[in-house]
Design a protein around this motif. Structure first.
Motif, PDB file in Angstrom:
ATOM      1  N   LYS A  83       0.908  -1.805  -0.331  1.00 55.45           N
ATOM      2  CA  LYS A  83      -0.060  -0.455  -0.201  1.00 55.45           C
ATOM      3  C   LYS A  83       0.692   1.445   0.240  1.00 55.45           C
ATOM      4  O   LYS A  83       0.436   2.307   0.385  1.00 55.45           O
ATOM      5  CB  LYS A  83      -0.506  -0.058   1.658  1.00 55.45           C
ATOM      6  N   ASN A  86       0.023   4.271  -1.850  1.00 56.09           N
ATOM      7  CA  ASN A  86      -1.781   5.034  -1.519  1.00 56.09           C
ATOM      8  C   ASN A  86      -1.794   6.210  -1.396  1.00 56.09           C
ATOM      9  O   ASN A  86      -2.750   6.582  -2.355  1.00 56.09           O
ATOM     10  CB  ASN A  86      -2.301   3.577  -1.103  1.00 56.09           C
ATOM     11  N   ASN A  87      -0.633   6.175  -0.847  1.00 60.76           N
ATOM     12  CA  ASN A  87      -1.106   8.117   0.087  1.00 60.76           C
ATOM     13  C   ASN A  87      -0.591   9.179  -0.781  1.00 60.76           C
ATOM     14  O   ASN A  87       0.072  10.381   0.170  1.00 60.76           O
ATOM     15  CB  ASN A  87      -1.090   7.979   1.320  1.00 60.76           C
TER      16      ASN A  87
END
Length: 115
Positions: A83, A86-87
């Motif tokens: 992940k 993802n940001n």
């Protein structure tokens, strides 16, 4: 001036180097930077160390000055299901964010003692 001895380790070597990493963490984070909150507690850091080292591709490098630990860094390769990307403030293309488990290394910690 002494020569720094730099050594590479993998997850199977963690029992050999764990205490060096923990002691250096405490010295630098607690004494030098006065980071004493729960996130910097040695027990919590040890939990993170265990979690990081359980990931495929974990590797560490420790430097020794006259046989004493001078610092360490460790990281792991990003897994295909990461992940990590993802940001991002600006979304990135799949071409950039698709991981293979070997393509990208994340540096989780780098800590160096004052000598």
């Amino acid at each position: 001036m002494s020569t720094l001895d730099v050594r590479h380790y993998v997850a199977a070597d963690l029992p050999e180097i764990r205490q060096h990493i923990l002691d250096t963490h405490v010295e630098v984070r607690h004494r030098d930077f006065e980071l004493t909150g729960p996130f910097s507690d040695v027990e919590r850091f040890d939990e993170r160390l265990t979690a990081y080292s359980s990931r495929p591709g974990w590797t560490a490098v420790l430097g020794f000055d006259d046989g004493e630990p001078a610092g360490f860094c460790f990281g792991t390769t990003l897994a295909p299901d990461t992940k990590w990307w993802n940001n991002m403030l600006t979304p990135l293309s799949e071409e950039i964010t698709t991981e293979t488990g070997k393509r990208t290394v994340s540096l989780n910690e780098i800590v160096v003692r004052k000598l």
